[in-house]
Design a protein around this motif. Structure first.
Motif, mmCIF file in Angstrom:
data_model
loop_
_atom_site.group_PDB
_atom_site.id
_atom_site.type_symbol
_atom_site.label_atom_id
_atom_site.label_comp_id
_atom_site.label_asym_id
_atom_site.label_seq_id
_atom_site.Cartn_x
_atom_site.Cartn_y
_atom_site.Cartn_z
ATOM 1 N N TYR A 198 -63.463 -3.906 24.933
ATOM 2 C CA TYR A 198 -62.194 -4.451 24.464
ATOM 3 C C TYR A 198 -62.450 -5.720 23.671
ATOM 4 O O TYR A 198 -63.489 -6.366 23.805
ATOM 5 C CB TYR A 198 -61.242 -4.734 25.630
ATOM 6 N N CYS A 199 -61.473 -6.074 22.823
ATOM 7 C CA CYS A 199 -61.516 -7.333 22.068
ATOM 8 C C CYS A 199 -60.073 -7.768 21.818
ATOM 9 O O CYS A 199 -59.156 -7.277 22.471
ATOM 10 C CB CYS A 199 -62.315 -7.193 20.775
ATOM 11 N N THR A 200 -59.852 -8.671 20.888
ATOM 12 C CA THR A 200 -58.510 -9.231 20.689
ATOM 13 C C THR A 200 -57.510 -8.200 20.183
ATOM 14 O O THR A 200 -56.461 -7.986 20.782
ATOM 15 C CB THR A 200 -58.565 -10.411 19.698
ATOM 16 N N GLY A 201 -57.837 -7.569 19.053
ATOM 17 C CA GLY A 201 -56.917 -6.617 18.452
ATOM 18 C C GLY A 201 -57.523 -5.259 18.177
ATOM 19 O O GLY A 201 -56.849 -4.369 17.655
ATOM 20 N N GLY A 202 -58.808 -5.082 18.498
ATOM 21 C CA GLY A 202 -59.447 -3.778 18.356
ATOM 22 C C GLY A 202 -60.502 -3.653 17.286
ATOM 23 O O GLY A 202 -61.323 -2.743 17.312
ATOM 24 N N ILE A 203 -60.524 -4.580 16.316
ATOM 25 C CA ILE A 203 -61.381 -4.391 15.155
ATOM 26 C C ILE A 203 -62.870 -4.469 15.487
ATOM 27 O O ILE A 203 -63.683 -3.706 14.964
ATOM 28 C CB ILE A 203 -61.023 -5.377 14.017
ATOM 29 N N ARG A 204 -63.257 -5.369 16.374
ATOM 30 C CA ARG A 204 -64.676 -5.484 16.701
ATOM 31 C C ARG A 204 -65.164 -4.252 17.461
ATOM 32 O O ARG A 204 -66.281 -3.775 17.242
ATOM 33 C CB ARG A 204 -64.928 -6.770 17.499
ATOM 34 N N CYS A 205 -64.320 -3.721 18.341
ATOM 35 C CA CYS A 205 -64.694 -2.521 19.093
ATOM 36 C C CYS A 205 -64.810 -1.306 18.181
ATOM 37 O O CYS A 205 -65.567 -0.379 18.465
ATOM 38 C CB CYS A 205 -63.662 -2.251 20.181
ATOM 39 N N GLU A 206 -64.044 -1.311 17.100
ATOM 40 C CA GLU A 206 -64.069 -0.188 16.158
ATOM 41 C C GLU A 206 -65.478 0.010 15.608
ATOM 42 O O GLU A 206 -65.992 1.129 15.555
ATOM 43 C CB GLU A 206 -63.086 -0.458 15.020
ATOM 44 N N LYS A 207 -66.108 -1.090 15.213
ATOM 45 C CA LYS A 207 -67.466 -1.020 14.674
ATOM 46 C C LYS A 207 -68.486 -0.866 15.804
ATOM 47 O O LYS A 207 -69.436 -0.085 15.699
ATOM 48 C CB LYS A 207 -67.760 -2.280 13.855
ATOM 49 N N VAL A 220 -68.455 6.517 25.218
ATOM 50 C CA VAL A 220 -68.027 5.239 24.653
ATOM 51 C C VAL A 220 -66.509 5.224 24.471
ATOM 52 O O VAL A 220 -65.947 6.120 23.837
ATOM 53 C CB VAL A 220 -68.721 4.969 23.296
ATOM 54 N N TYR A 221 -65.871 4.200 25.038
ATOM 55 C CA TYR A 221 -64.422 4.072 24.953
ATOM 56 C C TYR A 221 -64.057 2.675 24.439
ATOM 57 O O TYR A 221 -64.809 1.713 24.630
ATOM 58 C CB TYR A 221 -63.785 4.263 26.328
ATOM 59 N N GLN A 222 -62.891 2.582 23.816
ATOM 60 C CA GLN A 222 -62.409 1.277 23.358
ATOM 61 C C GLN A 222 -60.904 1.165 23.588
ATOM 62 O O GLN A 222 -60.165 2.143 23.481
ATOM 63 C CB GLN A 222 -62.735 1.060 21.883
ATOM 64 N N LEU A 223 -60.479 -0.040 23.951
ATOM 65 C CA LEU A 223 -59.056 -0.294 24.192
ATOM 66 C C LEU A 223 -58.337 -0.373 22.854
ATOM 67 O O LEU A 223 -58.548 -1.308 22.073
ATOM 68 C CB LEU A 223 -58.897 -1.599 24.972
ATOM 69 N N GLU A 224 -57.485 0.592 22.590
ATOM 70 C CA GLU A 224 -56.788 0.631 21.299
ATOM 71 C C GLU A 224 -55.796 -0.524 21.182
ATOM 72 O O GLU A 224 -54.996 -0.776 22.078
ATOM 73 C CB GLU A 224 -56.038 1.956 21.133
ATOM 74 N N GLY A 225 -55.907 -1.247 20.080
ATOM 75 C CA GLY A 225 -55.015 -2.379 19.852
ATOM 76 C C GLY A 225 -55.434 -3.633 20.587
ATOM 77 O O GLY A 225 -54.779 -4.665 20.476
ATOM 78 N N GLY A 226 -56.535 -3.538 21.357
ATOM 79 C CA GLY A 226 -57.071 -4.711 22.032
ATOM 80 C C GLY A 226 -56.130 -5.310 23.069
ATOM 81 O O GLY A 226 -55.180 -4.675 23.540
ATOM 82 N N ILE A 227 -56.387 -6.554 23.399
ATOM 83 C CA ILE A 227 -55.620 -7.263 24.421
ATOM 84 C C ILE A 227 -54.153 -7.392 24.020
ATOM 85 O O ILE A 227 -53.253 -7.320 24.858
ATOM 86 C CB ILE A 227 -56.224 -8.656 24.664
ATOM 87 N N ILE A 228 -53.907 -7.579 22.725
ATOM 88 C CA ILE A 228 -52.534 -7.766 22.250
ATOM 89 C C ILE A 228 -51.677 -6.546 22.559
ATOM 90 O O ILE A 228 -50.593 -6.648 23.148
ATOM 91 C CB ILE A 228 -52.509 -8.058 20.735
ATOM 92 N N GLU A 229 -52.158 -5.363 22.186
ATOM 93 C CA GLU A 229 -51.393 -4.138 22.420
ATOM 94 C C GLU A 229 -51.369 -3.775 23.906
ATOM 95 O O GLU A 229 -50.357 -3.270 24.404
ATOM 96 C CB GLU A 229 -51.982 -2.989 21.602
#
Length: 343
Positions: A198-207, A220-229
């Motif tokens: 996870y990250c703030t808004g998702g962009i770092r996890c995307e890469k 591999v999983y990532q929190l969509e929209g990050g902490i904000i969403e």
């Protein structure tokens, strides 16, 4: 044709106060192939300047990364413009949890080599082969799984004031630093563990998710929209909030309160505190955590040396700064030895 700001931050702040109108703080990103970033940059600046959009936007051949503030009355026009751009149609907009009309005071649209400084050679792996995006409900399920490793992809000064329970929070200054550290720490679990990021808004996890899949991680999983969403979904769906503290944001607010937990401390006295400030000495501008008592005692400075300089007449301060530049690595400087209780 105007392609630059004509007002200073102070002048813009005064205009915002005088207008007294609500503004929305929004962030979004999109990876896409932009053939002419400079031309696209100019198009955005001209259009958004007319809509009174303020913020920090990065354009690169690989896409766009935007954090901005738009007048609420102009939001529909702004959204219509986004939808008129093929790769931005219906792009997810992360609307800030805590609004502040002065979150941004200038419109800065810059062309960069990358929309996130990751230091990676994208030619070595397929950035489109990303991890699985999960919503808040699925994320909560995953991080309770004993076979899950939860990793915070943000930097030390971000996770210091807020993070998810039981998350690995690498003590790093940059996103790039965390990539190799995490891979090395989890090298024996590339197949048997679920890597959830996870990250703030998702962009770092995307890469990062594409990078780790390239490196052999199978789940591999990532929190969509990050902490904000995540915070928005938790509130809307009445889910258990597994985040603690504040979410660091890259605007004048410096943080959004997610829960009442204060997990950090004042870097000067050690008192429980999670309020980030910048040193008032313009020749320093160090980012650090400071409580109200220390802000009063130290005149909003990080050290007695900076306090002495800050209390000099403006012209003397200006003379001392002549020929010198303030480092743009102000976040890394948060490790300064003058801060007795730094992390």
């Amino acid at each position: 044709m105007q392609l630059y700001n004509t007002l200073s931050a102070k002048e813009r702040e005064a205009l915002i106060e005088e207008a007294g109108k609500e503004r929305l703080t929004i962030s979004f990103y999109q990876y896409a192939h932009i053939k002419n970033p400079e031309l696209f940059r100019n198009h955005l600046f001209i259009t958004w300047n007319e809509l009174d959009v303020l913020g920090r936007i990065y354009i690169a051949f690989e896409g766009i990364n935007a954090q901005l503030s738009v007048p609420a009355e102009n939001f529909e026009a702004f959204k219509t413009h986004l939808d008129s751009i093929s790769f931005l149609e219906n792009v997810r907009l992360n609307v800030a949890i805590e609004q502040d009309n002065k979150s941004f005071l200038k419109l800065k649209v810059k062309v960069r080599d990358k929309i996130v400084a990751d230091g990676l050679d994208d030619n070595l792996f397929d950035v489109t082969k990303k991890g699985i995006h999960v919503d808040a409900e699925k994320f909560n399920e995953l991080i309770e799984d004993p076979d899950t490793v939860l990793v915070d992809m943000r930097n030390h000064y971000e996770s210091e004031i807020g993070h998810f329970k039981n998350a690995i929070t690498p003590d790093v200054d940059t996103f790039r630093d965390s990539l190799d550290i995490i891979e090395n720490d989890l090298k024996d679990h590339k197949e048997d563990k679920k890597l959830v990021m996870y990250c703030t808004g998702g962009i770092r996890c995307e890469k990062a998710s594409a990078y780790y899949k390239h490196k052999g991680f199978k789940q591999v999983y990532q929190l969509e929209g990050g902490i904000i969403e995540y915070t928005r979904q938790v509130q809307d769906k009445k889910l258990e909030n597994k985040f603690m503290g504040k979410n660091f944001v890259f605007d004048h607010r410096r943080g959004e309160r997610i829960t009442d937990d204060v997990i950090a401390n004042c870097h000067q006295c050690g008192k429980s505190c999670d309020n980030h400030v910048n040193c008032a000495n313009e020749a320093c501008h160090l980012l650090f955590i400071q409580c109200e008592a220390c802000a009063t005692t130290m005149n909003q400075c990080c050290s007695t040396e900076c306090k002495d300089i800050h209390e000099l007449p403006f012209e003397e301060q200006k003379a001392l700064r002549k020929g010198k530049t303030v480092s743009n690595k102000i976040f890394k400087k948060g490790r300064s030895e003058v801060l007795k209780y730094k992390k």
